[in-house]
Write a protein that holds these residues in place. Structure first.
Motif: not given
Length: 428
Positions: A352-377
């Motif tokens: 969940c990359p961000s240009a403005f912080a160490d990370t974003a809290n998700s991906r800017a797409q519905k459900g966080g995109g593919a692998g959303g549960a693993s990305n949240a973990a």
């Protein structure tokens, strides 16, 4: 209550009940007709649902039942509203089943209650009161509420909850049966307590919002688990942290594009205000890690992606520690509850990359995109020890059913409380 007895039999049902019938009514109760082969527990659950549909005030289980068979009946017979009473078989399983059932009833009621009645403070208070009831003088409670969260640096809970008129809360319960105030903490349970989730400015649809009273299912599950473990004689010091907030829209609500700075220095850009659970859990995991406990379990109704992967039958298990993950899965197997491992690697932190912080809290797409549960973990792994030793993340896909099934009533399930309680006893 009326003495309506329910017994098990391997005999076929009378022909008047139809071919392959698994359920028949007698003069004073009912028989559940078990097949010679196949999933007997599922047959019992389906029969329990049919009995529940008769609105019987209560039942007495008679004859030969195993503990697993009685539990299968109970979880399916116990409807959300005005559940019937159950009298257990008079055998060695009775006390153990009664303890587990008490924890189940507490957990289910907490999740099923309306979001109007269950504010963040009410959730914290009810959890604390129940644990005091079962743990007595061994339980101490601390709450950090509203603006005090900001002052203390708990930025996730504060920002997610500041849009509501009802303040957010970090609840800490310390169960210490050792009598030694310096005793080490053996485990910490962390629960997501979002008492209602509108999605914030990333607002949910009406359909998607309908069941969001259940978004504090993680908090209810870990509280029910600890209460059960205490009633079973837990002799270790365990802490409980509930991260409680309402995620609502107002002129005070947090916004897309905000950047939060956590106590460990991690900066997080908000790209989806509906990915709020991981933001509050991050605070809880930081507090849990600070205790030095060798076991940390967080539980949350966190992602739709886990439900897509596993349906409403299994809880997802994530860990970077193979031993901890296997211990959780073994506890679930021993208790007959359904947990399933999903992938988590160190590189999931960077999904969940961000240009403005160490990370974003998700991906800017519905459900966080593919692998959303693993990305949240992966996001959560930023807030525990770098190697993830002793940390288990549970994404509770099976915590709540929006509609009834042939085996389960509508509403909260309390699935997982037995497995977590067992792990608290068994984990070295």
């Amino acid at each position: 209550m009326t003495d309506f007895s329910v017994s098990l039999t391997t005999e076929q049902a009378p022909t008047t009940w139809g071919e392959n019938a698994r359920f028949s009514i007698t003069d004073n109760g009912a028989h559940i007709h078990l097949p010679d082969e196949g999933d007997n527990l599922r047959v019992i659950q389906q029969a329990a649902r049919r009995l529940d549909g008769l609105n019987i005030p209560g039942v007495t289980l008679t004859g030969e039942w195993t503990a697993a068979q009685q539990w299968a009946f109970a979880i399916s017979y116990t409807r959300a509203r005005n559940p019937g009473e159950i009298r257990w078989c008079e055998n060695a399983d009775k006390t153990d089943l009664a303890q587990k059932y008490r924890a189940l009833l507490f957990t289910r009621k907490l999740v099923n209650d309306t979001p109007e009645d269950l504010s963040p403070e009410n959730l914290a208070n009810r959890a604390a009161e129940w644990l005091k009831e079962v743990g007595g003088d061994h339980v101490t409670v601390t709450q950090t509420v509203g603006e005090a969260l900001k002052d203390a640096g708990w930025v996730g809970i504060y920002n997610v909850g500041r849009g509501s008129e009802r303040p957010p809360v970090l609840l800490e319960v310390d169960y210490n049966p050792t009598g030694n105030s310096d005793a080490p903490v053996s485990a910490v349970l962390v629960g997501k307590g979002i008492t209602f989730d509108s999605g914030g400015y990333s607002i949910k649809s009406s359909e998607g919002m309908l069941d969001m009273k259940c978004d504090m299912g993680g908090a209810a599950t870990v509280t029910g688990s600890l209460g059960l473990a205490i009633s079973q004689g837990l002799n270790k010091r365990v802490k409980l942290l509930l991260c409680c907030a309402e995620n609502l829209i107002s002129g005070h609500a947090y916004k897309l594009g905000d950047v939060l700075t956590y106590k460990n220095g991690q900066t997080v850009e908000i790209v989806n205000t509906d990915a709020e659970g991981r933001l509050v859990l991050a605070d809880g995991l930081l507090a849990a890690t600070a205790t030095g406990a060798p076991l940390i379990i967080d539980a949350a109704t966190l992602t739709g992606a886990a439900t897509v992967a596993l349906g409403h039958d299994y809880h997802a298990v994530f860990s970077m520690d193979d031993d901890a993950r296997e211990a959780m899965l073994q506890s679930a197997k021993n208790e007959g509850e359904k947990f399933w491992p999903l992938p988590l690697e160190a590189w999931h932190q960077d999904r969940c990359p961000s240009a403005f912080a160490d990370t974003a809290n998700s991906r800017a797409q519905k459900g966080g995109g593919a692998g959303g549960a693993s990305n949240a973990a992966g996001f959560l792994s930023r807030f525990v020890k770098a190697d993830g030793k002793g940390w288990i993340h549970l994404d509770l896909a099976a915590a709540y059913h929006g509609s009834s099934t042939p085996e389960m009533p509508v509403g909260a399930t309390a699935a997982g409380i037995r497995s977590i309680a067992r792990l608290l006893h068994d984990y070295a």
